[in-house]
Design a protein around this motif. Structure first.
Motif, PDB file in Angstrom:
ATOM      1  N   THR A  21     -48.771  20.423   8.606  1.00  0.00           N
ATOM      2  CA  THR A  21     -48.598  21.349   7.489  1.00  0.00           C
ATOM      3  C   THR A  21     -48.978  20.676   6.177  1.00  0.00           C
ATOM      4  O   THR A  21     -48.866  19.456   6.023  1.00  0.00           O
ATOM      5  CB  THR A  21     -47.155  21.896   7.405  1.00  0.00           C
ATOM      6  N   VAL A  22     -49.429  21.514   5.247  1.00  0.00           N
ATOM      7  CA  VAL A  22     -49.872  21.031   3.936  1.00  0.00           C
ATOM      8  C   VAL A  22     -49.276  21.953   2.878  1.00  0.00           C
ATOM      9  O   VAL A  22     -49.259  23.169   3.050  1.00  0.00           O
ATOM     10  CB  VAL A  22     -51.414  21.062   3.832  1.00  0.00           C
ATOM     11  N   SER A  23     -48.795  21.378   1.789  1.00  0.00           N
ATOM     12  CA  SER A  23     -48.287  22.148   0.659  1.00  0.00           C
ATOM     13  C   SER A  23     -48.968  21.680  -0.615  1.00  0.00           C
ATOM     14  O   SER A  23     -49.128  20.477  -0.826  1.00  0.00           O
ATOM     15  CB  SER A  23     -46.776  21.953   0.487  1.00  0.00           C
ATOM     16  N   VAL A  24     -49.370  22.635  -1.442  1.00  0.00           N
ATOM     17  CA  VAL A  24     -49.944  22.318  -2.745  1.00  0.00           C
ATOM     18  C   VAL A  24     -48.895  22.664  -3.791  1.00  0.00           C
ATOM     19  O   VAL A  24     -48.472  23.821  -3.894  1.00  0.00           O
ATOM     20  CB  VAL A  24     -51.245  23.109  -2.997  1.00  0.00           C
ATOM     21  N   LEU A  25     -48.455  21.658  -4.535  1.00  0.00           N
ATOM     22  CA  LEU A  25     -47.400  21.850  -5.530  1.00  0.00           C
ATOM     23  C   LEU A  25     -48.000  21.894  -6.926  1.00  0.00           C
ATOM     24  O   LEU A  25     -48.825  21.048  -7.276  1.00  0.00           O
ATOM     25  CB  LEU A  25     -46.386  20.711  -5.454  1.00  0.00           C
ATOM     26  N   ALA A  26     -47.559  22.852  -7.694  1.00  0.00           N
ATOM     27  CA  ALA A  26     -47.992  22.988  -9.082  1.00  0.00           C
ATOM     28  C   ALA A  26     -46.826  22.623  -9.997  1.00  0.00           C
ATOM     29  O   ALA A  26     -45.751  22.213  -9.542  1.00  0.00           O
ATOM     30  CB  ALA A  26     -48.470  24.408  -9.339  1.00  0.00           C
ATOM     31  N   MET A  27     -47.009  22.827 -11.281  1.00  0.00           N
ATOM     32  CA  MET A  27     -46.031  22.388 -12.285  1.00  0.00           C
ATOM     33  C   MET A  27     -44.615  22.928 -12.074  1.00  0.00           C
ATOM     34  O   MET A  27     -43.662  22.217 -12.307  1.00  0.00           O
ATOM     35  CB  MET A  27     -46.519  22.765 -13.677  1.00  0.00           C
ATOM     36  N   GLY A  28     -44.443  24.135 -11.617  1.00  0.00           N
ATOM     37  CA  GLY A  28     -43.103  24.702 -11.473  1.00  0.00           C
ATOM     38  C   GLY A  28     -42.417  24.364 -10.166  1.00  0.00           C
ATOM     39  O   GLY A  28     -41.274  24.758  -9.939  1.00  0.00           O
ATOM     40  N   ASP A  29     -43.082  23.637  -9.272  1.00  0.00           N
ATOM     41  CA  ASP A  29     -42.523  23.310  -7.969  1.00  0.00           C
ATOM     42  C   ASP A  29     -41.739  22.000  -8.026  1.00  0.00           C
ATOM     43  O   ASP A  29     -41.645  21.376  -9.078  1.00  0.00           O
ATOM     44  CB  ASP A  29     -43.651  23.188  -6.940  1.00  0.00           C
ATOM     45  N   VAL A  30     -41.201  21.601  -6.877  1.00  0.00           N
ATOM     46  CA  VAL A  30     -40.451  20.347  -6.784  1.00  0.00           C
ATOM     47  C   VAL A  30     -41.042  19.507  -5.663  1.00  0.00           C
ATOM     48  O   VAL A  30     -41.182  19.984  -4.532  1.00  0.00           O
ATOM     49  CB  VAL A  30     -38.954  20.607  -6.516  1.00  0.00           C
ATOM     50  N   LEU A  31     -41.378  18.275  -5.981  1.00  0.00           N
ATOM     51  CA  LEU A  31     -41.831  17.309  -4.981  1.00  0.00           C
ATOM     52  C   LEU A  31     -40.589  16.714  -4.352  1.00  0.00           C
ATOM     53  O   LEU A  31     -39.756  16.121  -5.034  1.00  0.00           O
ATOM     54  CB  LEU A  31     -42.682  16.222  -5.640  1.00  0.00           C
ATOM     55  N   SER A  32     -40.468  16.876  -3.053  1.00  0.00           N
ATOM     56  CA  SER A  32     -39.277  16.456  -2.333  1.00  0.00           C
ATOM     57  C   SER A  32     -39.617  15.335  -1.371  1.00  0.00           C
ATOM     58  O   SER A  32     -40.721  15.291  -0.820  1.00  0.00           O
ATOM     59  CB  SER A  32     -38.728  17.664  -1.551  1.00  0.00           C
ATOM     60  N   GLY A  33     -38.669  14.475  -1.145  1.00  0.00           N
ATOM     61  CA  GLY A  33     -38.823  13.433  -0.141  1.00  0.00           C
ATOM     62  C   GLY A  33     -38.547  13.932   1.257  1.00  0.00           C
ATOM     63  O   GLY A  33     -38.654  13.175   2.220  1.00  0.00           O
ATOM     64  N   GLU A  34     -38.175  15.202   1.355  1.00  0.00           N
ATOM     65  CA  GLU A  34     -37.897  15.867   2.633  1.00  0.00           C
ATOM     66  C   GLU A  34     -36.914  15.046   3.448  1.00  0.00           C
ATOM     67  O   GLU A  34     -36.010  14.443   2.886  1.00  0.00           O
ATOM     68  CB  GLU A  34     -39.211  16.184   3.344  1.00  0.00           C
ATOM     69  N   GLU A  35     -37.055  15.005   4.771  1.00  0.00           N
ATOM     70  CA  GLU A  35     -36.114  14.263   5.615  1.00  0.00           C
ATOM     71  C   GLU A  35     -36.245  12.751   5.418  1.00  0.00           C
ATOM     72  O   GLU A  35     -35.304  12.002   5.631  1.00  0.00           O
ATOM     73  CB  GLU A  35     -36.331  14.591   7.098  1.00  0.00           C
ATOM     74  N   LEU A  36     -37.422  12.321   5.002  1.00  0.00           N
ATOM     75  CA  LEU A  36     -37.691  10.900   4.843  1.00  0.00           C
ATOM     76  C   LEU A  36     -36.899  10.284   3.688  1.00  0.00           C
ATOM     77  O   LEU A  36     -36.344   9.200   3.806  1.00  0.00           O
ATOM     78  CB  LEU A  36     -39.194  10.705   4.615  1.00  0.00           C
ATOM     79  N   LEU A  37     -36.873  10.968   2.544  1.00  0.00           N
ATOM     80  CA  LEU A  37     -36.128  10.534   1.353  1.00  0.00           C
ATOM     81  C   LEU A  37     -35.320  11.730   0.858  1.00  0.00           C
ATOM     82  O   LEU A  37     -35.683  12.370  -0.126  1.00  0.00           O
ATOM     83  CB  LEU A  37     -37.087  10.067   0.256  1.00  0.00           C
ATOM     84  N   PRO A  38     -34.222  12.056   1.517  1.00  0.00           N
ATOM     85  CA  PRO A  38     -33.518  13.313   1.234  1.00  0.00           C
ATOM     86  C   PRO A  38     -32.979  13.453  -0.191  1.00  0.00           C
ATOM     87  O   PRO A  38     -32.801  14.575  -0.658  1.00  0.00           O
ATOM     88  CB  PRO A  38     -32.390  13.343   2.257  1.00  0.00           C
TER      89      PRO A  38
END
Length: 89
Positions: free
Chosen positions: A59-76
């Protein structure tokens, strides 16, 4: 000290694109990281002010200015807005 690269992949790889980076070369590098066992790859693109998140599951996600970059399960506990990331540029 041995030459070359270690025989393991990091859990997280972060690639910061420069204006001269070709898209195909960046995608090839991401593919190398993922096929080598990396779980999560963040491609930071300052000129476009976006972050592309590639995951081992394809899966791929493109994040723009209003989104949040998350560490997901790796860096919760990690969360960063691309707006904060690009504020310094």
């Amino acid at each position: 000290m041995p030459d070359g690269f270690p025989e393991f992949a990091p859990d997280l790889a972060v690639e910061v694109r420069s204006p001269s980076d070709r898209t195909g070369a960046v995608v090839a590098k991401v593919s190398d990281w993922l096929s080598g066992g990396t779980t999560l790859v963040w491609v930071i693109d300052p000129p476009r002010e976006q972050v592309v998140v590639y995951r081992a599951d394809g899966t791929v996600s493109v994040l723009a200015m209003g989104d949040v970059l998350s560490g997901e399960e790796l860096l919760p506990d990690f969360a960063l807005s691309p707006q904060e990331l690009f504020a310094a540029t």
